[in-house]
Design a protein around this motif. Sequence first.
Motif, PDB file in Angstrom:
ATOM      1  N   ALA A  64      -8.560  -2.370   0.149  1.00 55.03           N
ATOM      2  CA  ALA A  64      -8.083  -1.959  -1.175  1.00 55.03           C
ATOM      3  C   ALA A  64      -6.764  -1.216  -1.081  1.00 55.03           C
ATOM      4  N   MET A  65      -6.589  -0.456  -0.008  1.00 58.53           N
ATOM      5  CA  MET A  65      -5.382   0.356   0.123  1.00 58.53           C
ATOM      6  C   MET A  65      -4.175  -0.452   0.580  1.00 58.53           C
ATOM      7  N   ILE A  66      -4.402  -1.574   1.249  1.00 53.93           N
ATOM      8  CA  ILE A  66      -3.269  -2.331   1.776  1.00 53.93           C
ATOM      9  C   ILE A  66      -3.010  -3.609   0.976  1.00 53.93           C
ATOM     10  N   SER A  67      -3.711  -3.772  -0.159  1.00 56.43           N
ATOM     11  CA  SER A  67      -3.569  -5.000  -0.951  1.00 56.43           C
ATOM     12  C   SER A  67      -2.869  -4.752  -2.282  1.00 56.43           C
ATOM     13  N   LEU A  68      -2.162  -3.648  -2.406  1.00 55.08           N
ATOM     14  CA  LEU A  68      -1.573  -3.274  -3.688  1.00 55.08           C
ATOM     15  C   LEU A  68      -0.047  -3.182  -3.637  1.00 55.08           C
ATOM     16  N   SER A  69       0.582  -3.991  -2.803  1.00 54.98           N
ATOM     17  CA  SER A  69       2.040  -3.893  -2.680  1.00 54.98           C
ATOM     18  C   SER A  69       2.733  -4.137  -4.015  1.00 54.98           C
ATOM     19  N   ASP A  70       2.199  -5.060  -4.827  1.00 57.89           N
ATOM     20  CA  ASP A  70       2.812  -5.324  -6.131  1.00 57.89           C
ATOM     21  C   ASP A  70       2.707  -4.109  -7.059  1.00 57.89           C
ATOM     22  N   TYR A  71       1.571  -3.409  -6.994  1.00 53.67           N
ATOM     23  CA  TYR A  71       1.387  -2.213  -7.829  1.00 53.67           C
ATOM     24  C   TYR A  71       2.327  -1.098  -7.393  1.00 53.67           C
ATOM     25  N   TRP A  72       2.400  -0.850  -6.087  1.00 54.83           N
ATOM     26  CA  TRP A  72       3.292   0.214  -5.607  1.00 54.83           C
ATOM     27  C   TRP A  72       4.738  -0.079  -5.982  1.00 54.83           C
ATOM     28  N   ASN A  73       5.167  -1.338  -5.846  1.00 54.62           N
ATOM     29  CA  ASN A  73       6.551  -1.692  -6.156  1.00 54.62           C
ATOM     30  C   ASN A  73       6.852  -1.571  -7.649  1.00 54.62           C
ATOM     31  N   SER A  74       5.847  -1.806  -8.483  1.00 53.61           N
ATOM     32  CA  SER A  74       6.048  -1.714  -9.933  1.00 53.61           C
ATOM     33  C   SER A  74       6.100  -0.267 -10.410  1.00 53.61           C
ATOM     34  N   VAL A  75       5.227   0.559  -9.866  1.00 53.21           N
ATOM     35  CA  VAL A  75       5.137   1.950 -10.333  1.00 53.21           C
ATOM     36  C   VAL A  75       6.153   2.840  -9.633  1.00 53.21           C
ATOM     37  N   TYR A  76       6.421   2.566  -8.353  1.00 52.27           N
ATOM     38  CA  TYR A  76       7.368   3.389  -7.589  1.00 52.27           C
ATOM     39  C   TYR A  76       8.488   2.483  -7.045  1.00 52.27           C
ATOM     40  N   PRO A  77       9.311   1.920  -7.902  1.00 53.66           N
ATOM     41  CA  PRO A  77      10.330   0.960  -7.456  1.00 53.66           C
ATOM     42  C   PRO A  77      11.343   1.596  -6.501  1.00 53.66           C
ATOM     43  N   GLY A  78      11.660   0.858  -5.451  1.00 52.57           N
ATOM     44  CA  GLY A  78      12.674   1.297  -4.503  1.00 52.57           C
ATOM     45  C   GLY A  78      12.253   2.420  -3.578  1.00 52.57           C
ATOM     46  N   ARG A  79      10.983   2.814  -3.597  1.00 51.12           N
ATOM     47  CA  ARG A  79      10.523   3.945  -2.779  1.00 51.12           C
ATOM     48  C   ARG A  79       9.736   3.501  -1.547  1.00 51.12           C
ATOM     49  N   HIS A  80       9.591   2.198  -1.334  1.00 46.42           N
ATOM     50  CA  HIS A  80       8.891   1.643  -0.165  1.00 46.42           C
ATOM     51  C   HIS A  80       7.470   2.199  -0.047  1.00 46.42           C
ATOM     52  N   MET A  81       6.802   2.316  -1.190  1.00 47.57           N
ATOM     53  CA  MET A  81       5.455   2.890  -1.182  1.00 47.57           C
ATOM     54  C   MET A  81       4.457   2.030  -0.426  1.00 47.57           C
ATOM     55  N   GLU A  82       4.665   0.700  -0.414  1.00 49.37           N
ATOM     56  CA  GLU A  82       3.715  -0.164   0.293  1.00 49.37           C
ATOM     57  C   GLU A  82       3.693   0.161   1.786  1.00 49.37           C
ATOM     58  N   TRP A  83       4.873   0.502   2.350  1.00 51.98           N
ATOM     59  CA  TRP A  83       4.943   0.884   3.755  1.00 51.98           C
ATOM     60  C   TRP A  83       4.379   2.288   3.959  1.00 51.98           C
ATOM     61  N   LYS A  84       4.729   3.212   3.060  1.00 50.54           N
ATOM     62  CA  LYS A  84       4.237   4.581   3.176  1.00 50.54           C
ATOM     63  C   LYS A  84       2.710   4.629   3.040  1.00 50.54           C
ATOM     64  N   ALA A  85       2.176   3.823   2.119  1.00 44.91           N
ATOM     65  CA  ALA A  85       0.723   3.820   1.909  1.00 44.91           C
ATOM     66  C   ALA A  85      -0.006   3.395   3.184  1.00 44.91           C
ATOM     67  N   THR A  86       0.478   2.334   3.810  1.00 40.09           N
ATOM     68  CA  THR A  86      -0.141   1.863   5.055  1.00 40.09           C
ATOM     69  C   THR A  86      -0.036   2.912   6.152  1.00 40.09           C
ATOM     70  N   LEU A  87       1.132   3.531   6.276  1.00 42.16           N
ATOM     71  CA  LEU A  87       1.345   4.531   7.318  1.00 42.16           C
ATOM     72  C   LEU A  87       0.434   5.733   7.118  1.00 42.16           C
ATOM     73  N   PHE A  88       0.355   6.244   5.885  1.00 42.23           N
ATOM     74  CA  PHE A  88      -0.470   7.426   5.624  1.00 42.23           C
ATOM     75  C   PHE A  88      -1.951   7.114   5.810  1.00 42.23           C
TER      76      PHE A  88
END
Length: 444
Positions: A64-88
């Motif tokens: 669930a945590m690594i399958s939301l790249s589209d959501y992170w990019n939509s809500v936090y554009p340009g912040r690379h949240m998909e990478w940060k989420a996986t790392l954290f």
Amino acid sequence: MDEQRTALLSPTNEPDITETPMLSDEYIDSPSLDPKPKQPFLRRAYSVCVFISLGLAMMTAFNAMISLSDYWNSVYPGRHMEWKATLFFFFINPPLYLAMIFLIRLLPHIVWLAGSVAVTVLSFLLLPAMPLVLPLEVAEYACLLLILTAGAAYSVLGSTVMAVSSIAGPASVQMVMVGQGLAGVVVIGVRIATKLVLTAGIVGHDDGVTISAVLFFLICSAIVSSSVPLYAALLLMDRKDRVHSEAYEPITGEEAEEPAPTSPARALSVWCHRVVAIFRQQFPANLSVCAVYLATSSCFPGMAVALLSGTPALDSTGWFAIIVLLTFMVGDQLGRLLPRIPLFRLGPWAVASLALARLLTIPTFTVLYMLREVVIIAPLPPVLVFVFSLSNGLLSTRAFMQSSEMLPPELTDLGGVVMTMAQVSIIFTGNMLGLLLGYIPQVK
């Protein structure tokens, strides 16, 4: 061989492992798929379903945590949240798994399970609310904190699931692995279904993104939560059987005894000795797990999903990536079922050899990724990914099954935690390697 193994894990100069005050006899209460006496078919079928649900809960929390790249990019554009989420999410896993080797027996397994599930569900429910109630900059850090918390809960949940399944035996371990494979298919299916909110035209894009995420996390929360009452009911059945059946033999093969008091320093020394012995005894299985998941996490989803089909209608819309994802999930699930067939019950060193050979897929996918716009062979990515995923499911399942076969019953729960610690540590390493390989220049 049995005498040598017993000597390794229970040396005569050390006190027995049950003598340390750090241990709880709760591990004796974990139900098995092959309890004694022989149980009715429906009871055994329920046990199978419970262990599948435990694996499903464990990997749903992960996927669930690594399958939301589209959501992170939509809500936090340009912040690379998909990478940060996986790392954290992964950063906290290795140290907590290491800690759980020492903590797992301090509380009953059901307590660890219920606590980790509760924290996971709470994190799921709060994540989509953060950008709605906080400024975007603050919401980003709040989400990362929640993701870190979910990663910590996942470490406890994974340790507990692998501990109880390892105690119950290789058949239970395989059912947990089947549940883990099923989780990938379920999570992707749930994500596709909830994303339909965006395309239905009922609400605007911004509201659709939020509603889609809320629905996704609610469904995942229900899946994870269901494992607790299912396992609790099986545990109660198992204990009731022991009370009413004089012929029943505890899973450890001996009656539970009250632990004799000893000094904390002595207990820690004995504990460390046993953990080192487990690492040595499980070396082939640990080697297999590390090799399998290093190859998988380096190449998938990353480079594998980025390959092209040569059909613009599929590539530009992202549907080819979904096809590749589904291909992997289906192949992985089939691979986890193969050990049910005697032909595929490979020995420890056969599994290790194949797992090491599988590392060649890293340069293979890297070359295909570099040439993806020059060399396009439409059926190649799905076929390659299917074979890749089939080997992932088969080899990882056999390695985890073997881990419970290599140890005496009283140490199998710790062995399961050690194996899972190796798994998440190498997945974190593989993700970092895959991220670096993603920056290799492509041939135009």
